[in-house]
Design a protein around this motif. Sequence first.
Motif, PDB file in Angstrom:
ATOM      1  N   ARG A   8      37.473  -2.579  26.384  1.00  0.00           N
ATOM      2  CA  ARG A   8      36.516  -2.560  27.503  1.00  0.00           C
ATOM      3  C   ARG A   8      35.764  -3.883  27.608  1.00  0.00           C
ATOM      4  O   ARG A   8      35.678  -4.669  26.664  1.00  0.00           O
ATOM      5  CB  ARG A   8      35.552  -1.392  27.370  1.00  0.00           C
ATOM      6  CG  ARG A   8      34.878  -1.127  26.022  1.00  0.00           C
ATOM      7  CD  ARG A   8      34.022  -2.203  25.526  1.00  0.00           C
ATOM      8  NE  ARG A   8      33.004  -1.810  24.582  1.00  0.00           N
ATOM      9  CZ  ARG A   8      31.957  -2.587  24.290  1.00  0.00           C
ATOM     10  NH1 ARG A   8      31.822  -3.780  24.828  1.00  0.00           N
ATOM     11  NH2 ARG A   8      31.067  -2.185  23.393  1.00  0.00           N
ATOM     12  N   ALA A  10      31.860  -4.822  28.993  1.00  0.00           N
ATOM     13  CA  ALA A  10      30.643  -4.052  29.302  1.00  0.00           C
ATOM     14  C   ALA A  10      29.494  -4.975  29.706  1.00  0.00           C
ATOM     15  O   ALA A  10      28.536  -5.156  28.954  1.00  0.00           O
ATOM     16  CB  ALA A  10      30.263  -3.211  28.079  1.00  0.00           C
ATOM     17  N   PRO A  11      29.575  -5.558  30.885  1.00  0.00           N
ATOM     18  CA  PRO A  11      28.514  -6.498  31.283  1.00  0.00           C
ATOM     19  C   PRO A  11      27.197  -5.793  31.644  1.00  0.00           C
ATOM     20  O   PRO A  11      27.211  -4.638  32.081  1.00  0.00           O
ATOM     21  CB  PRO A  11      29.101  -7.168  32.530  1.00  0.00           C
ATOM     22  CG  PRO A  11      30.037  -6.150  33.101  1.00  0.00           C
ATOM     23  CD  PRO A  11      30.601  -5.392  31.925  1.00  0.00           C
ATOM     24  N   SER A  12      26.099  -6.493  31.447  1.00  0.00           N
ATOM     25  CA  SER A  12      24.804  -6.018  31.932  1.00  0.00           C
ATOM     26  C   SER A  12      24.543  -6.749  33.245  1.00  0.00           C
ATOM     27  O   SER A  12      24.662  -7.977  33.283  1.00  0.00           O
ATOM     28  CB  SER A  12      23.689  -6.385  30.945  1.00  0.00           C
ATOM     29  OG  SER A  12      24.004  -5.867  29.678  1.00  0.00           O
ATOM     30  N   GLU A  44      26.488  -1.917  32.166  1.00  0.00           N
ATOM     31  CA  GLU A  44      25.385  -1.500  31.286  1.00  0.00           C
ATOM     32  C   GLU A  44      24.056  -1.727  32.013  1.00  0.00           C
ATOM     33  O   GLU A  44      23.326  -2.692  31.759  1.00  0.00           O
ATOM     34  CB  GLU A  44      25.495  -2.231  29.949  1.00  0.00           C
ATOM     35  CG  GLU A  44      26.858  -1.909  29.304  1.00  0.00           C
ATOM     36  CD  GLU A  44      26.873  -1.866  27.799  1.00  0.00           C
ATOM     37  OE1 GLU A  44      26.231  -2.738  27.173  1.00  0.00           O
ATOM     38  OE2 GLU A  44      27.531  -0.965  27.236  1.00  0.00           O
ATOM     39  N   TYR A 183      20.047   0.146  24.167  1.00  0.00           N
ATOM     40  CA  TYR A 183      21.455  -0.268  24.165  1.00  0.00           C
ATOM     41  C   TYR A 183      22.227   0.338  22.990  1.00  0.00           C
ATOM     42  O   TYR A 183      23.348   0.826  23.150  1.00  0.00           O
ATOM     43  CB  TYR A 183      21.500  -1.809  24.130  1.00  0.00           C
ATOM     44  CG  TYR A 183      22.779  -2.379  23.588  1.00  0.00           C
ATOM     45  CD1 TYR A 183      23.963  -2.271  24.308  1.00  0.00           C
ATOM     46  CD2 TYR A 183      22.809  -3.017  22.345  1.00  0.00           C
ATOM     47  CE1 TYR A 183      25.155  -2.787  23.804  1.00  0.00           C
ATOM     48  CE2 TYR A 183      23.984  -3.528  21.831  1.00  0.00           C
ATOM     49  CZ  TYR A 183      25.165  -3.403  22.561  1.00  0.00           C
ATOM     50  OH  TYR A 183      26.329  -3.901  22.049  1.00  0.00           O
ATOM     51  N   VAL A 187      25.571   2.436  23.846  1.00  0.00           N
ATOM     52  CA  VAL A 187      26.874   1.801  23.616  1.00  0.00           C
ATOM     53  C   VAL A 187      27.745   2.666  22.690  1.00  0.00           C
ATOM     54  O   VAL A 187      28.949   2.809  22.898  1.00  0.00           O
ATOM     55  CB  VAL A 187      26.682   0.357  23.077  1.00  0.00           C
ATOM     56  CG1 VAL A 187      26.229   0.335  21.638  1.00  0.00           C
ATOM     57  CG2 VAL A 187      27.957  -0.456  23.209  1.00  0.00           C
ATOM     58  N   ARG A 201      33.986  -8.538  21.942  1.00  0.00           N
ATOM     59  CA  ARG A 201      32.778  -8.938  22.672  1.00  0.00           C
ATOM     60  C   ARG A 201      32.180 -10.183  22.030  1.00  0.00           C
ATOM     61  O   ARG A 201      32.722 -10.710  21.049  1.00  0.00           O
ATOM     62  CB  ARG A 201      31.777  -7.777  22.694  1.00  0.00           C
ATOM     63  CG  ARG A 201      31.342  -7.361  21.318  1.00  0.00           C
ATOM     64  CD  ARG A 201      30.418  -6.146  21.358  1.00  0.00           C
ATOM     65  NE  ARG A 201      30.087  -5.707  20.017  1.00  0.00           N
ATOM     66  CZ  ARG A 201      29.472  -4.579  19.727  1.00  0.00           C
ATOM     67  NH1 ARG A 201      29.104  -3.759  20.698  1.00  0.00           N
ATOM     68  NH2 ARG A 201      29.214  -4.251  18.471  1.00  0.00           N
ATOM     69  N   LEU A 205      26.471 -10.130  19.479  1.00  0.00           N
ATOM     70  CA  LEU A 205      26.309  -8.703  19.182  1.00  0.00           C
ATOM     71  C   LEU A 205      26.793  -8.328  17.789  1.00  0.00           C
ATOM     72  O   LEU A 205      26.730  -7.161  17.391  1.00  0.00           O
ATOM     73  CB  LEU A 205      27.019  -7.870  20.255  1.00  0.00           C
ATOM     74  CG  LEU A 205      26.341  -8.033  21.628  1.00  0.00           C
ATOM     75  CD1 LEU A 205      27.228  -7.559  22.751  1.00  0.00           C
ATOM     76  CD2 LEU A 205      25.004  -7.310  21.657  1.00  0.00           C
TER      77      LEU A 205
HETATM   78  N1  GLU Z   1      26.052  -5.280  27.843  1.00  0.00           N
HETATM   79  C1  GLU Z   1      26.153  -6.205  26.760  1.00  0.00           C
HETATM   80  C2  GLU Z   1      26.017  -7.609  27.265  1.00  0.00           C
HETATM   81  O1  GLU Z   1      26.213  -7.854  28.450  1.00  0.00           O
HETATM   82  C3  GLU Z   1      27.455  -6.111  26.021  1.00  0.00           C
HETATM   83  C4  GLU Z   1      27.531  -4.882  25.221  1.00  0.00           C
HETATM   84  C5  GLU Z   1      28.773  -4.708  24.395  1.00  0.00           C
HETATM   85  O2  GLU Z   1      29.810  -5.339  24.675  1.00  0.00           O
HETATM   86  O3  GLU Z   1      28.706  -3.932  23.456  1.00  0.00           O
HETATM   87  O4  GLU Z   1      25.694  -8.485  26.492  1.00  0.00           O
END
Ligand code: GLU
Length: 309
Positions: A8, A10-12, A44, A183, A187, A201, A205
Motif C-alpha cells: 500500500r 498511505a499518503p496524508s 490518511e 496515527y 495504521v 514506506r 516512520l
Molecule cells: N500517512 C503517512 C505519511 O504520509 C504514512 C503512513 C504509513 O505509510 O504508515 O507520512
Amino acid sequence: MPNTYIGRFAPSPTGWLHIGSLLTAVASYLDARSHQGKWLVRMEDLDPLREQRGAASVILSTLEAFALYWDDTVVYQSQRHHLYQQALSRLQANNQVYRCYCSRKTVQAEARGEGIDAMVYGGRCSLLPSDWQSESGKKPAWRVRSPSKKITFIDAIQGLQEQQLDEEVGDFVLLRADGFWAYQLAVVVDDAVQGINHVVRGEDLLSSTPRQIYLQSLLNLPQPCYAHVPLLTNKLGQKWSKQTCAPVLNLNQREQLMRQVFNYLQLPQAPAVDHIADLLQWGVEHWQLERVAPEPINTETEYLSNLSH
Ligand code: GLU
C-alpha cells in the motif's frame, strides 16, 4: 492458496506529493507489482486541521499521471472511525489503556524535570483510579501502557531494529484529547483490515514501527514485513516535506522525475520509452529491493534542476 502480496501507499493529504513521497509511492508500487501483488492506496485523513483542501484528489491524480494505478477503491481513514473505536474498546476491556488528562505542557515540563526526552511520557495518569474524572470536565486522551521489553524486528532495507518502548517512547496516545485518532492505532487497524502484508514506506516512520508491532501483538493482528526507504533530503540534510518547502512535482517532467527516482532506488539505467507507463513497467521488471541503500540521499542538485518552482 498462496499468500498474495498486498502492499500500500498511505499518503496524508496535508499537501501535494513531492519527490520524497513519489519515491515512497514508486518503491512500494515496484515491490508489490514485482511480486504480482496488489497495491492499495489509503488516504490518511484523520486530522482535518492539518489537511490541505483538495490535496487528496490532487494526490490521486498525480499518482495516475505517473501511471501508478492502484487496485480496489481508495480507503479514507476519516470514514473508518468505528474500526478504531472497536480496537480501542478491546484494549480498554483488557485494561491495556488508560485515560490521560495531562496537557502537552505538563508532559514536557515533567519530562524536563526528570531529565528525559520531552516526548517520553512519565506515566503520571496511569496511577489514577479508573473511575477518576477531571473536575473541569476536561476530555482525556487514551494512552496504551508500554511494555518494559525490547521490540525487535528486521527491516528489509534498514536491517535489525530494536527499541525499548517504555524507556524510549513511553505510554503513547491512541485517541487524542481533541477526539482525533492517533496515527499509530489507525495504521495498525487499517493495515490488518486491508490484509496488508508488506509495508514499504519512508525511513521517517522507522521509529514508529516498534509501537505498531506492539499494538499488533496486543490486538492479535498479523505483523507485516517492513521496508523503510531512505529519506531524500535538502542540502541542510532535512527531509523534504511541506515544512522544508519541498517543490511541487512538475508533471511536464514526469519521465525525468521517474528516472531520478529509479536512480535513487539503485535501478540500472532504463532505456528510452514512449510512455511513462512503459518506464514504470521496466522498473517492475528490474526492481531489486536488496539494492536499495539505507542511507539518506541528499538530492538538492538533481532534484532542483529537474523542477520548476
Ligand atoms: N500517512 C503517512 C505519511 O504520509 C504514512 C503512513 C504509513 O505509510 O504508515 O507520512
